[in-house]
Design a protein around this motif. Structure first.
Motif, PDB file in Angstrom:
ATOM      1  N   TRP A   5       6.665   5.155  -0.735  1.00  0.00           N
ATOM      2  CA  TRP A   5       5.259   5.923  -0.841  1.00  0.00           C
ATOM      3  C   TRP A   5       4.176   5.215   0.189  1.00  0.00           C
ATOM      4  CZ3 TRP A   5       1.312   5.600  -4.920  1.00  0.00           C
ATOM      5  CH2 TRP A   5       0.508   6.566  -5.016  1.00  0.00           C
ATOM      6  N   ALA A   6       3.555   5.898   1.096  1.00  0.00           N
ATOM      7  CA  ALA A   6       2.702   5.419   2.210  1.00  0.00           C
ATOM      8  C   ALA A   6       1.281   4.616   1.285  1.00  0.00           C
ATOM      9  CB  ALA A   6       1.931   6.463   2.801  1.00  0.00           C
ATOM     10  N   ARG A   7       0.772   5.648   0.383  1.00  0.00           N
ATOM     11  CA  ARG A   7      -0.582   5.198  -0.165  1.00  0.00           C
ATOM     12  C   ARG A   7      -0.160   3.773  -1.118  1.00  0.00           C
ATOM     13  NH1 ARG A   7      -3.198   9.019  -4.060  1.00  0.00           N
ATOM     14  NH2 ARG A   7      -2.401  10.422  -2.760  1.00  0.00           N
ATOM     15  N   GLY A   8       0.840   3.863  -1.762  1.00  0.00           N
ATOM     16  CA  GLY A   8       1.716   2.633  -2.466  1.00  0.00           C
ATOM     17  C   GLY A   8       1.676   1.454  -1.684  1.00  0.00           C
ATOM     18  N   ASN A   9       2.167   1.715  -0.341  1.00  0.00           N
ATOM     19  CA  ASN A   9       2.232   0.617   0.492  1.00  0.00           C
ATOM     20  C   ASN A   9       0.880   0.207   0.872  1.00  0.00           C
ATOM     21  OD1 ASN A   9       4.924  -0.379   1.989  1.00  0.00           O
ATOM     22  ND2 ASN A   9       5.205   1.600   1.057  1.00  0.00           N
ATOM     23  N   ALA A  10      -0.274   0.995   0.831  1.00  0.00           N
ATOM     24  CA  ALA A  10      -1.601   0.655   1.495  1.00  0.00           C
ATOM     25  C   ALA A  10      -2.169  -0.006   0.182  1.00  0.00           C
ATOM     26  CB  ALA A  10      -2.257   2.041   1.751  1.00  0.00           C
ATOM     27  N   TRP A  11      -1.798   0.098  -1.036  1.00  0.00           N
ATOM     28  CA  TRP A  11      -2.658  -0.515  -2.060  1.00  0.00           C
ATOM     29  C   TRP A  11      -2.075  -2.049  -1.820  1.00  0.00           C
ATOM     30  CZ3 TRP A  11      -5.825   2.161  -3.626  1.00  0.00           C
ATOM     31  CH2 TRP A  11      -5.871   3.287  -4.213  1.00  0.00           C
ATOM     32  N   ILE A  12      -0.869  -2.306  -1.338  1.00  0.00           N
ATOM     33  CA  ILE A  12      -0.283  -3.765  -1.071  1.00  0.00           C
ATOM     34  C   ILE A  12      -0.923  -4.457  -0.083  1.00  0.00           C
ATOM     35  CG2 ILE A  12       1.863  -5.031  -0.802  1.00  0.00           C
ATOM     36  CD1 ILE A  12       1.546  -3.604  -3.510  1.00  0.00           C
ATOM     37  N   THR A  13      -0.988  -3.576   1.107  1.00  0.00           N
ATOM     38  CA  THR A  13      -1.634  -4.235   2.412  1.00  0.00           C
ATOM     39  C   THR A  13      -2.994  -4.778   2.086  1.00  0.00           C
ATOM     40  OG1 THR A  13      -0.402  -2.228   3.505  1.00  0.00           O
ATOM     41  CG2 THR A  13      -1.843  -3.799   5.045  1.00  0.00           C
ATOM     42  N   VAL A  14      -3.885  -3.946   1.497  1.00  0.00           N
ATOM     43  CA  VAL A  14      -5.194  -4.198   1.032  1.00  0.00           C
ATOM     44  C   VAL A  14      -5.138  -5.324  -0.118  1.00  0.00           C
ATOM     45  CG1 VAL A  14      -7.387  -3.413   0.219  1.00  0.00           C
ATOM     46  CG2 VAL A  14      -6.100  -2.206   1.823  1.00  0.00           C
ATOM     47  N   GLY A  15      -4.343  -4.868  -0.943  1.00  0.00           N
ATOM     48  CA  GLY A  15      -4.530  -6.076  -2.178  1.00  0.00           C
ATOM     49  C   GLY A  15      -3.933  -7.453  -1.818  1.00  0.00           C
ATOM     50  N   ILE A  16      -2.988  -7.582  -0.767  1.00  0.00           N
ATOM     51  CA  ILE A  16      -2.755  -9.068  -0.682  1.00  0.00           C
ATOM     52  C   ILE A  16      -3.781  -9.722   0.227  1.00  0.00           C
ATOM     53  CG2 ILE A  16      -1.181 -10.443   0.937  1.00  0.00           C
ATOM     54  CD1 ILE A  16       1.020  -8.703  -0.122  1.00  0.00           C
ATOM     55  N   GLU A  45      -0.357 -18.281  -1.189  1.00  0.00           N
ATOM     56  CA  GLU A  45      -0.866 -17.756   0.171  1.00  0.00           C
ATOM     57  C   GLU A  45       0.128 -17.484   1.052  1.00  0.00           C
ATOM     58  OE1 GLU A  45      -4.150 -18.762   3.483  1.00  0.00           O
ATOM     59  OE2 GLU A  45      -4.780 -19.238   1.188  1.00  0.00           O
ATOM     60  N   ALA A  46       0.890 -18.607   1.165  1.00  0.00           N
ATOM     61  CA  ALA A  46       1.876 -18.474   2.324  1.00  0.00           C
ATOM     62  C   ALA A  46       2.884 -17.436   2.047  1.00  0.00           C
ATOM     63  CB  ALA A  46       2.461 -20.109   2.442  1.00  0.00           C
ATOM     64  N   TYR A  47       3.494 -17.460   1.003  1.00  0.00           N
ATOM     65  CA  TYR A  47       4.411 -16.540   0.557  1.00  0.00           C
ATOM     66  C   TYR A  47       3.983 -15.036   0.775  1.00  0.00           C
ATOM     67  CZ  TYR A  47       7.409 -13.607  -2.369  1.00  0.00           C
ATOM     68  OH  TYR A  47       8.293 -12.782  -2.793  1.00  0.00           O
ATOM     69  N   LEU A  48       2.754 -14.880   0.197  1.00  0.00           N
ATOM     70  CA  LEU A  48       2.458 -13.518   0.071  1.00  0.00           C
ATOM     71  C   LEU A  48       2.097 -12.991   1.850  1.00  0.00           C
ATOM     72  CD1 LEU A  48       0.055 -13.079  -3.020  1.00  0.00           C
ATOM     73  CD2 LEU A  48       2.510 -12.120  -2.559  1.00  0.00           C
ATOM     74  N   LEU A  49       1.705 -14.026   2.538  1.00  0.00           N
ATOM     75  CA  LEU A  49       1.282 -13.284   3.797  1.00  0.00           C
ATOM     76  C   LEU A  49       2.671 -13.088   4.666  1.00  0.00           C
ATOM     77  CD1 LEU A  49      -1.340 -15.988   5.072  1.00  0.00           C
ATOM     78  CD2 LEU A  49      -1.629 -13.553   4.657  1.00  0.00           C
ATOM     79  N   GLY A  50       3.859 -14.001   4.294  1.00  0.00           N
ATOM     80  CA  GLY A  50       4.857 -13.398   4.944  1.00  0.00           C
ATOM     81  C   GLY A  50       5.461 -12.166   4.570  1.00  0.00           C
ATOM     82  N   VAL A  51       5.369 -11.819   3.020  1.00  0.00           N
ATOM     83  CA  VAL A  51       5.580 -10.681   2.838  1.00  0.00           C
ATOM     84  C   VAL A  51       4.850  -9.316   3.434  1.00  0.00           C
ATOM     85  CG1 VAL A  51       5.578  -9.034   0.758  1.00  0.00           C
ATOM     86  CG2 VAL A  51       6.389 -11.425   0.341  1.00  0.00           C
ATOM     87  N   LEU A  52       3.375  -9.725   3.645  1.00  0.00           N
ATOM     88  CA  LEU A  52       2.567  -8.782   4.026  1.00  0.00           C
ATOM     89  C   LEU A  52       2.945  -8.677   5.684  1.00  0.00           C
ATOM     90  CD1 LEU A  52      -0.210  -7.240   4.267  1.00  0.00           C
ATOM     91  CD2 LEU A  52      -1.101  -9.369   4.757  1.00  0.00           C
ATOM     92  N   GLU A  53       3.388  -9.530   6.423  1.00  0.00           N
ATOM     93  CA  GLU A  53       3.509  -9.624   7.916  1.00  0.00           C
ATOM     94  C   GLU A  53       5.039  -8.695   8.182  1.00  0.00           C
ATOM     95  OE1 GLU A  53       4.164 -13.607   9.246  1.00  0.00           O
ATOM     96  OE2 GLU A  53       1.947 -14.053   9.172  1.00  0.00           O
ATOM     97  N   ALA A  54       5.720  -8.910   7.018  1.00  0.00           N
ATOM     98  CA  ALA A  54       7.095  -7.806   7.118  1.00  0.00           C
ATOM     99  C   ALA A  54       6.829  -6.559   6.990  1.00  0.00           C
ATOM    100  CB  ALA A  54       8.059  -8.487   6.096  1.00  0.00           C
ATOM    101  N   GLN A  55       5.815  -6.462   6.071  1.00  0.00           N
ATOM    102  CA  GLN A  55       5.386  -4.978   5.743  1.00  0.00           C
ATOM    103  C   GLN A  55       4.834  -4.246   7.008  1.00  0.00           C
ATOM    104  OE1 GLN A  55       1.790  -4.109   3.675  1.00  0.00           O
ATOM    105  NE2 GLN A  55       2.688  -2.562   2.358  1.00  0.00           N
ATOM    106  N   ILE A  56       3.498  -5.076   7.323  1.00  0.00           N
ATOM    107  CA  ILE A  56       3.063  -4.565   8.584  1.00  0.00           C
ATOM    108  C   ILE A  56       3.958  -4.346   9.845  1.00  0.00           C
ATOM    109  CG2 ILE A  56       1.072  -5.010  10.213  1.00  0.00           C
ATOM    110  CD1 ILE A  56      -0.364  -6.415   8.018  1.00  0.00           C
TER     111      ILE A  56
END
Length: 268
Positions: free
Chosen positions: A207-218, A232-243
């Motif tokens: 879901w696009a909006r669900g992914n947006a909650w994560i991009t902003v939220g992290i 922080e390092a773990y979540l940034l890695g998750v975020l980079e993969a998502q973006i």
């Protein structure tokens, strides 16, 4: 810059002027009429809007905007708050961020009480995730993207402002549990939700909006939540993969399809 300020002023006036016209009533579980439109209601859309207003105030320090925000909270606290769930926690997120800046004593007790109830009373899924219960539905044994933005950020912001490490720790736990079940290791995107009843990701909906909650939220968790460096390092890695995945799926208009991997779904 002047043009940007005028557009922001117009946005604030439009947001704070929203009124419910009665066409979209969804009854809540307690029998009250749901209101997801009016700025006068206490629900997740208002919570997201207020968060934007507080972030804007932190940037411009406009006393008129601050009064608008504080008057809203004072009015609702005086009238009495709705039952606690994931979505009715959303307005507390902005208030926690505001209190961290102003230290206004009016907000300390309601914030502390809400955080305590959230930690103690919010129903949990296996592995301790917050069950995504909302005003009009009980979602047994389900994890949703939205929970991290609506409730996880509140706990982190309040924990940092109040010096309550237990709140920050719980926020971190929620991000980690949700990442375990919602972040798709194959694509880097996040699924809308997960149910332990059947153990699946809701038909694999990205879901696009669900992914947006994560991009902003992290990003906001890291910037304002006081989490430790390993998290922080773990979540940034998750975020980079998502973006990286999101950039490949952006439509020519600049928007994303509501189902990210389905180009026939509408853009939002």
């Amino acid at each position: 810059m002047r043009d940007m300020r005028s557009k922001l002023d117009l946005l604030v006036r439009g947001m704070t002027g929203l009124r419910h016209d009665g066409r979209f009533d969804e009854p809540n579980l307690d029998g009250t009429a749901g209101d997801y439109i009016s700025f006068d209601s206490w629900e997740w859309p208002q919570g997201v809007g207020l968060y934007g207003l507080v972030c804007l105030w932190r940037h411009n320090r406009d006393p008129k905007l601050l009064k608008t925000i504080e008057d809203w909270y004072e009015r609702h606290l005086r009238a009495g708050l709705p039952p606690m769930n994931i979505n009715t926690t959303a307005p507390m997120m902005a208030l926690a961020l505001l209190w961290g800046e102003t230290r206004d004593p009016r907000w300390e007790t309601p914030l502390g009480q809400w955080a305590e109830r959230l930690l103690r009373d919010m129903p949990r899924t296996p592995e301790g995730g917050f069950q995504h219960n909302v005003s009009d539905k009980i979602n047994d044994d389900e994890l949703w993207d939205d929970t991290l933005f609506m409730a996880g950020l509140f706990l982190a912001f309040h924990g940092r402002a109040a010096g309550r490490q237990a709140c920050i720790d719980e926020a971190v736990r929620q991000f980690l549990v949700h990442a375990r079940y919602l972040a798709d290791p194959k694509t880097g995107l996040w699924f809308h939700g997960w149910t332990f009843a059947g153990r699946h990701n809701f038909a694999g909906a990205l879901w696009a909006r669900g992914n947006a909650w994560i991009t902003v939220g992290i990003l906001d968790l890291i910037e304002n939540g006081g989490v430790g460096k390993p998290v922080e390092a773990y979540l940034l890695g998750v975020l980079e993969a998502q973006i990286e995945a999101l950039l490949c799926l952006q439509a020519p208009s600049g928007a994303w399809h509501t189902l990210l991997d389905d180009p026939t779904s509408y853009e939002e």
